[in-house]
Design a protein around this motif. Structure first.
Motif, PDB file in Angstrom:
ATOM      1  N   TYR A 160       0.880  -1.213  -0.044  1.00  0.00           N
ATOM      2  CA  TYR A 160      -0.011   0.016   0.036  1.00  0.00           C
ATOM      3  C   TYR A 160       0.760   1.258  -0.007  1.00  0.00           C
TER       4      TYR A 160
ATOM      5  N   ILE B 124       1.551   4.277  -2.864  1.00  0.00           N
ATOM      6  CA  ILE B 124       1.322   5.648  -2.385  1.00  0.00           C
ATOM      7  C   ILE B 124       2.679   6.438  -3.155  1.00  0.00           C
TER       8      ILE B 124
ATOM      9  N   TYR C 136       6.717   9.704   5.419  1.00  0.00           N
ATOM     10  CA  TYR C 136       5.559   8.968   6.258  1.00  0.00           C
ATOM     11  C   TYR C 136       5.782   9.353   7.772  1.00  0.00           C
TER      12      TYR C 136
END
Length: 71
Positions: free
Chosen positions: A46, A50, A70
């Motif tokens: 995932y 992104i 992140y």
């Protein structure tokens, strides 16, 4: 005193372009009690997707010199 118009502040929204992209779907099998390793693998895919979508479209969206971090 209400700061209307002060320092380019207005109580109404201004138009701004919105750039929307959609990444590749991630296929996941239904599982009621997944193993932590499976969750970690899907989680990694995932966030990889992104990052891929961001890197591919950041210049067109006006973030050409930005880095994705992140937290």
């Amino acid at each position: 005193m209400i700061p209307v118009g002060l320092f380019d502040f207005l109580p109404i929204p201004r138009r701004a372009p919105v750039y929307v992209v959609v990444g590749t779907p991630i296929a996941v099998e239904q599982c009621d009690d997944p193993e932590p390793s499976v969750v970690d693998a899907v989680h990694a895919r995932y966030f990889d997707e992104i990052r891929r979508v961001f890197e591919r479209h950041k210049k067109a969206a006006g973030f050409g010199d930005s880095n994705l971090i992140y937290v």
